[in-house]
Design an enzyme around this catalytic site. Structure first.
Site, PDB file in Angstrom:
ATOM      1  N   GLY A   1     -12.432   3.343 -13.223  1.00 32.13           N
ATOM      2  CA  GLY A   1     -12.049   3.606 -11.845  1.00 32.13           C
ATOM      3  C   GLY A   1     -10.584   3.966 -11.693  1.00 32.13           C
ATOM      4  N   ALA A   2     -10.059   3.858 -10.441  1.00 30.68           N
ATOM      5  CA  ALA A   2      -8.723   4.366 -10.122  1.00 30.68           C
ATOM      6  C   ALA A   2      -8.648   5.818 -10.614  1.00 30.68           C
ATOM      7  CB  ALA A   2      -7.620   3.497 -10.724  1.00 30.68           C
ATOM      8  N   LEU A   3      -9.638   6.580 -10.177  1.00 32.14           N
ATOM      9  CA  LEU A   3      -9.875   7.902 -10.763  1.00 32.14           C
ATOM     10  C   LEU A   3      -8.797   8.906 -10.381  1.00 32.14           C
ATOM     11  CD1 LEU A   3     -13.750   8.110 -10.234  1.00 32.14           C
ATOM     12  CD2 LEU A   3     -12.473   7.274 -12.225  1.00 32.14           C
TER      13      LEU A   3
ATOM     14  N   HIS B   1      -9.841  11.977 -15.173  1.00 31.86           N
ATOM     15  CA  HIS B   1     -11.252  11.605 -15.073  1.00 31.86           C
ATOM     16  C   HIS B   1     -12.070  12.778 -14.526  1.00 31.86           C
ATOM     17  CE1 HIS B   1      -9.221   7.548 -14.495  1.00 31.86           C
ATOM     18  NE2 HIS B   1     -10.006   7.298 -15.511  1.00 31.86           N
TER      19      HIS B   1
ATOM     20  N   SER C   1      -4.338   5.723 -15.012  1.00 31.39           N
ATOM     21  CA  SER C   1      -4.488   4.825 -13.855  1.00 31.39           C
ATOM     22  C   SER C   1      -3.305   3.878 -13.763  1.00 31.39           C
ATOM     23  CB  SER C   1      -5.784   4.016 -13.987  1.00 31.39           C
ATOM     24  OG  SER C   1      -6.877   4.888 -14.116  1.00 31.39           O
ATOM     25  N   ARG C   2      -2.644   3.608 -14.888  1.00 34.88           N
ATOM     26  CA  ARG C   2      -1.514   2.670 -14.884  1.00 34.88           C
ATOM     27  C   ARG C   2      -0.209   3.325 -14.411  1.00 34.88           C
ATOM     28  NH1 ARG C   2      -4.517   0.873 -19.470  1.00 34.88           N
ATOM     29  NH2 ARG C   2      -5.060  -1.335 -19.390  1.00 34.88           N
TER      30      ARG C   2
ATOM     31  N   LYS D   1      -6.820  11.399 -24.447  1.00 36.04           N
ATOM     32  CA  LYS D   1      -5.673  10.525 -24.155  1.00 36.04           C
ATOM     33  C   LYS D   1      -5.811   9.224 -24.928  1.00 36.04           C
ATOM     34  CE  LYS D   1      -2.987   8.125 -20.935  1.00 36.04           C
ATOM     35  NZ  LYS D   1      -3.698   6.836 -20.873  1.00 36.04           N
ATOM     36  N   ASP D   2      -7.043   8.700 -24.979  1.00 38.60           N
ATOM     37  CA  ASP D   2      -7.323   7.487 -25.754  1.00 38.60           C
ATOM     38  C   ASP D   2      -7.887   7.934 -27.094  1.00 38.60           C
ATOM     39  OD1 ASP D   2      -6.926   5.223 -23.639  1.00 38.60           O
ATOM     40  OD2 ASP D   2      -8.016   6.819 -22.625  1.00 38.60           O
TER      41      ASP D   2
ATOM     42  N   GLN E   1     -12.408  -6.006 -22.632  1.00 40.91           N
ATOM     43  CA  GLN E   1     -11.490  -5.177 -23.417  1.00 40.91           C
ATOM     44  C   GLN E   1     -10.023  -5.431 -23.065  1.00 40.91           C
ATOM     45  OE1 GLN E   1     -13.228  -1.474 -21.714  1.00 40.91           O
ATOM     46  NE2 GLN E   1     -11.151  -0.685 -21.853  1.00 40.91           N
TER      47      GLN E   1
HETATM   48  P1  AMP Z   1     -10.174   4.777 -18.176  1.00 37.92           P
HETATM   49  O1  AMP Z   1     -10.664   4.738 -16.772  1.00 37.92           O
HETATM   50  O2  AMP Z   1      -8.699   4.705 -18.314  1.00 37.92           O
HETATM   51  O3  AMP Z   1     -10.921   3.824 -19.077  1.00 37.92           O
HETATM   52  O4  AMP Z   1     -10.545   6.214 -18.705  1.00 37.92           O
HETATM   53  C1  AMP Z   1     -11.860   6.705 -18.647  1.00 37.92           C
HETATM   54  C2  AMP Z   1     -11.945   7.959 -19.454  1.00 37.92           C
HETATM   55  O5  AMP Z   1     -11.060   8.942 -18.925  1.00 37.92           O
HETATM   56  C3  AMP Z   1     -11.525   7.736 -20.917  1.00 37.92           C
HETATM   57  O6  AMP Z   1     -12.382   8.482 -21.762  1.00 37.92           O
HETATM   58  C4  AMP Z   1     -10.125   8.286 -20.934  1.00 37.92           C
HETATM   59  O7  AMP Z   1      -9.722   8.754 -22.205  1.00 37.92           O
HETATM   60  C5  AMP Z   1     -10.230   9.422 -19.952  1.00 37.92           C
HETATM   61  N1  AMP Z   1      -8.899   9.776 -19.453  1.00 37.92           N
HETATM   62  C6  AMP Z   1      -7.977   8.943 -18.915  1.00 37.92           C
HETATM   63  N2  AMP Z   1      -6.842   9.604 -18.637  1.00 37.92           N
HETATM   64  C7  AMP Z   1      -7.047  10.891 -19.025  1.00 37.92           C
HETATM   65  C8  AMP Z   1      -6.233  12.069 -19.022  1.00 37.92           C
HETATM   66  N3  AMP Z   1      -4.982  12.070 -18.570  1.00 37.92           N
HETATM   67  N4  AMP Z   1      -6.772  13.210 -19.514  1.00 37.92           N
HETATM   68  C9  AMP Z   1      -8.049  13.219 -19.996  1.00 37.92           C
HETATM   69  N5  AMP Z   1      -8.847  12.144 -20.031  1.00 37.92           N
HETATM   70  C10 AMP Z   1      -8.358  10.999 -19.554  1.00 37.92           C
END
Ligand code: AMP
Length: 282
Positions: A31-33, A37, A186-187, A149-150, A61
């Protein structure tokens, strides 16, 4: 778009879609899309008949209770955004729905999970494997979308898929950045205005390091120069900068030691107390 709260309802809709021979794209998120995302959801929309986006802040996690407590939660805006992207289902379960009992599974994730984020955040990748394996079992996706990114997370998920025998395609998606280079996260909302002004230096330094390779520096030299460049910026403090084989995540000291996917440089940097991650391909 339907907002689904229960595993049973999710099973109903994906089983029906599968029976009709439809492909299912899954985008797991916390979330915090943001636009990062959105790029995953847009791609899933283009490539599949049915798009499921999960929005769940996965407690297992988080290795830091404060990080979990203060993680941004913006469910209403998230669902509005997903509706706008043309997602079919937002799966937004409660922690009790996901974990009716504690998940004690320990995944044998091997060397890809032992370095970098795995070394700095004990238990983090096991928690990621727990939630993603549940989501894969419930949503039965044809394809699942993850952001580069991850970067290390993708290697860990590939390993989990191999261990569990899931029959699906992992689709890595490029990093989406602000115009000044900062990787969307999101951070980022936690950054003070001062820290926000400094944070783009991380990507600039990583991008410059690609030029160092072109100039003939070896991987171990580029690693050290990049680490020093980050730490020389007032307000940035690197937890690590590691140049690794982009498939195995193992450190390399010579470019020639990288395998078929080449090399990646992965950084974790504290900026005004906020832990940011970023990476670059060489
Ligand atoms: P998160 O909500 O942070 O767990 O991210 C969910 C998905 O979105 C994960 O696969 C992340 O790698 C991807 N994501 C987060 N930030 C980005 C970004 N800046 N560019 C591309 N994918 C992202």
């Amino acid at each position: 778009m339907e907002i689904i709260r229960t595993v049973n309802r999710l099973a109903q809709v994906v089983d029906a879609a599968r029976r009709d021979g439809k492909t299912i794209g899954l985008v797991p998120t916390m979330g915090a899309l943001h636009a990062g995302h959105k790029s995953l959801v847009d791609r899933a929309r283009r490539e599949n008949d049915v798009v499921v986006v999960s929005v769940f802040v996965n407690p297992t996690q988080f290795n830091n209770a404060d990080d979990l407590r203060t993680y941004p939660r913006t469910e209403e805006a998230d669902c509005a955004m997903l509706e706008g992207c043309g997602a079919d289902y937002a799966f937004v379960p409660t922690p009790d729905e996901v974990y009716p009992e504690p998940d004690n599974r320990v995944f044998d994730l091997g060397p890809v999970a032992e370095v970098m984020e795995g070394a700095m955040r004990p238990g983090h990748f096991n928690g990621v494997a727990q939630i993603v394996s549940k989501l894969f079992a419930w949503a039965k996706p044809t394809r699942a979308y993850f952001g580069e990114k991850d970067f290390q997370q993708i290697a860990v998920i590939r390993r989990m898929v191999e261990l569990e025998g899931f029959d699906l395609e992992i689709v890595p998606c490029p990093i989406v950045r602000e115009t000044d280079g900062l990787a969307l996260s999101s951070r980022n909302v936690r950054l003070s205005p001062e820290a926000r002004a400094i944070a783009p230096q991380i990507h600039r330094i990583l991008a410059d390091s690609v030029d160092l390779k072109k100039q003939g520096y070896e991987a171990d030299q580029v690693e050290k120069l990049t680490l020093d460049a980050i730490n020389n910026i007032d307000g940035l403090e690197a937890e690590y900068y590691s140049i690794v084989d982009a498939r195995t995540m193992q450190p390399i000291s010579r470019w020639a030691d990288a395998g078929d996917l080449g090399a990646a440089g992965c950084a974790t940097v504290y900026c005004g107390g906020v832990r940011l991650i970023d990476n670059i391909r060489y």
